[in-house]
Design a protein around this motif. Structure first.
Motif, PDB file in Angstrom:
ATOM      1  N   GLY A   1       0.798  -1.220   0.000  1.00  0.00           N
ATOM      2  CA  GLY A   1       0.000   0.000   0.000  1.00  0.00           C
ATOM      3  C   GLY A   1       0.830   1.268   0.000  1.00  0.00           C
ATOM      4  N   HIS A   2       2.114   1.169   0.320  1.00  0.00           N
ATOM      5  CA  HIS A   2       3.000   2.336   0.323  1.00  0.00           C
ATOM      6  C   HIS A   2       3.611   2.608  -1.049  1.00  0.00           C
ATOM      7  N   HIS A   3       3.425   1.687  -1.999  1.00  0.00           N
ATOM      8  CA  HIS A   3       4.001   1.817  -3.342  1.00  0.00           C
ATOM      9  C   HIS A   3       3.029   2.625  -4.192  1.00  0.00           C
ATOM     10  N   VAL A   4       3.333   3.880  -4.412  1.00  0.00           N
ATOM     11  CA  VAL A   4       2.426   4.816  -5.066  1.00  0.00           C
ATOM     12  C   VAL A   4       2.733   4.935  -6.559  1.00  0.00           C
ATOM     13  N   LYS A   5       1.685   4.902  -7.363  1.00  0.00           N
ATOM     14  CA  LYS A   5       1.801   5.079  -8.814  1.00  0.00           C
ATOM     15  C   LYS A   5       2.790   4.111  -9.447  1.00  0.00           C
ATOM     16  N   GLY A   6       2.952   2.940  -8.840  1.00  0.00           N
ATOM     17  CA  GLY A   6       3.782   1.908  -9.429  1.00  0.00           C
ATOM     18  C   GLY A   6       5.271   2.138  -9.396  1.00  0.00           C
TER      19      GLY A   6
END
Length: 81
Positions: free
Chosen positions: A13-18
């Motif tokens: 969930g902390h990995h934003v916009k791939g």
């Protein structure tokens, strides 16, 4: 030995916009991992109860509702060999 789904950036969930980790504030790859991992629940039409390893077992979170076409955030894919 416990076997779990990959605790890598692609499922976090902390990995934003791939590409960006909003905890470490760095660019990461989907295959990297760290101790700040937080599972990201994602619903997909391909992930219904009939394809879930927990379907009709004591581990199913919704045994009275589970069925064809139902989507759930505790979906666990069946392993096909």
């Amino acid at each position: 030995m416990d076997i779990t789904l990959a605790n890598c950036c692609g499922n976090c969930g902390h990995h934003v916009k791939g590409q960006l980790c909003n905890v470490h504030e760095i660019i990461t790859a989907e295959t990297q991992a760290c101790h700040a991992y937080e599972f990201r629940a994602v619903l997909s039409r391909e992930s219904d109860c009939l394809k879930c390893a927990k379907f009709q077992t004591e581990h199913c979170a919704h045994p009275l509702k589970a069925g064809d076409g139902m989507l759930c955030t505790v979906y666990y894919p069946r392993i096909s060999a």
